[in-house]
Design a protein around this motif. Structure first.
Motif, PDB file in Angstrom:
ATOM      1  N   SER A  19       0.831  -1.208   0.000  1.00 55.92           N
ATOM      2  CA  SER A  19       0.000   0.000   0.000  1.00 55.92           C
ATOM      3  C   SER A  19       0.866   1.260   0.000  1.00 55.92           C
ATOM      4  O   SER A  19       0.527   2.240  -0.669  1.00 55.92           O
ATOM      5  CB  SER A  19      -0.956   0.002   1.191  1.00 55.92           C
ATOM      6  N   PRO A  49      -2.454  -1.564  -5.325  1.00 53.20           N
ATOM      7  CA  PRO A  49      -3.339  -1.363  -4.179  1.00 53.20           C
ATOM      8  C   PRO A  49      -4.335  -2.498  -3.987  1.00 53.20           C
ATOM      9  O   PRO A  49      -4.731  -2.788  -2.852  1.00 53.20           O
ATOM     10  CB  PRO A  49      -4.040  -0.041  -4.473  1.00 53.20           C
ATOM     11  N   ALA A  52      -2.519  -5.040  -2.093  1.00 53.69           N
ATOM     12  CA  ALA A  52      -2.368  -4.551  -0.718  1.00 53.69           C
ATOM     13  C   ALA A  52      -3.643  -4.769   0.079  1.00 53.69           C
ATOM     14  O   ALA A  52      -3.593  -5.192   1.246  1.00 53.69           O
ATOM     15  CB  ALA A  52      -1.993  -3.073  -0.728  1.00 53.69           C
ATOM     16  N   ILE A  53      -4.785  -4.499  -0.531  1.00 50.82           N
ATOM     17  CA  ILE A  53      -6.069  -4.686   0.149  1.00 50.82           C
ATOM     18  C   ILE A  53      -6.293  -6.154   0.464  1.00 50.82           C
ATOM     19  O   ILE A  53      -6.706  -6.509   1.580  1.00 50.82           O
ATOM     20  CB  ILE A  53      -7.210  -4.109  -0.715  1.00 50.82           C
ATOM     21  N   SER A  56      -3.769  -7.351   3.215  1.00 54.52           N
ATOM     22  CA  SER A  56      -4.089  -6.757   4.512  1.00 54.52           C
ATOM     23  C   SER A  56      -5.352  -7.368   5.099  1.00 54.52           C
ATOM     24  O   SER A  56      -5.414  -7.651   6.300  1.00 54.52           O
ATOM     25  CB  SER A  56      -4.257  -5.241   4.383  1.00 54.52           C
ATOM     26  N   GLY A  76      -2.594  -0.953   6.347  1.00 57.09           N
ATOM     27  CA  GLY A  76      -2.420  -1.370   4.953  1.00 57.09           C
ATOM     28  C   GLY A  76      -3.726  -1.352   4.188  1.00 57.09           C
ATOM     29  O   GLY A  76      -3.769  -0.956   3.021  1.00 57.09           O
ATOM     30  N   ILE A  79      -4.746   2.490   3.675  1.00 55.26           N
ATOM     31  CA  ILE A  79      -3.865   3.134   2.691  1.00 55.26           C
ATOM     32  C   ILE A  79      -4.076   2.514   1.312  1.00 55.26           C
ATOM     33  O   ILE A  79      -4.052   3.207   0.300  1.00 55.26           O
ATOM     34  CB  ILE A  79      -2.391   3.043   3.129  1.00 55.26           C
ATOM     35  N   GLY A  80      -4.311   1.207   1.262  1.00 53.87           N
ATOM     36  CA  GLY A  80      -4.567   0.544  -0.020  1.00 53.87           C
ATOM     37  C   GLY A  80      -5.839   1.035  -0.687  1.00 53.87           C
ATOM     38  O   GLY A  80      -5.878   1.250  -1.900  1.00 53.87           O
ATOM     39  N   ALA A  83      -5.160   4.543  -1.923  1.00 52.39           N
ATOM     40  CA  ALA A  83      -4.305   4.480  -3.112  1.00 52.39           C
ATOM     41  C   ALA A  83      -5.091   4.023  -4.334  1.00 52.39           C
ATOM     42  O   ALA A  83      -4.888   4.547  -5.436  1.00 52.39           O
ATOM     43  CB  ALA A  83      -3.116   3.553  -2.859  1.00 52.39           C
TER      44      ALA A  83
END
Length: 123
Positions: A19, A49, A52-53, A56, A76, A79-80, A83
């Motif tokens: 992320s 992203p 990242a999602i 996380s 994470g 922020i993901g 993003a």
């Protein structure tokens, strides 16, 4: 709360790092790929992203199921998501600028504006 090893720690860390990379370097990477390789290749930057999602969320689920805190996973995930939204808007902006730059009407408008500036400079 458990005192052993957090089973979701690695996924949380991976999601957080992805992320951060997505939000810090994603726009630059998307712009560079858009200009050099085309818009569909630039759209692949959205995989950062999204990954990242996913990491996380899975890390948070695993950590919470084992009785651990999942603060890094939450960070994470947030922020993901930010993003991903930011990169979607960046892609739409790049596509809009690209379509305007290629339109004949836009080019004509810019030429007219330049000739108006030339007329102002004559005075």
């Amino acid at each position: 709360m458990n005192t052993g090893e957090n089973p979701g720690k690695n996924r949380n860390v991976i999601g957080f790092v992805l992320s951060l990379v997505a939000i810090v370097l994603g726009g630059w990477l998307m712009g560079a790929l858009y200009m050099s390789a085309g818009k569909w290749v630039a759209l692949l930057v959205l995989a950062l992203p999204i990954a990242a999602i996913v990491y996380s969320a899975k890390g948070m689920k695993t950590s919470k199921a084992a009785g651990f805190k999942a603060g890094l996973g939450v960070a994470g995930l947030v922020i993901g998501i930010v993003a991903a939204v930011w990169l979607l808007f960046a892609f739409m902006g790049l596509a809009a600028v690209d379509s305007m730059a290629g339109a004949d009407g836009f080019k004509e408008l810019m030429e007219n504006a330049k000739s108006l500036e030339d007329l102002k400079n004559l005075n």
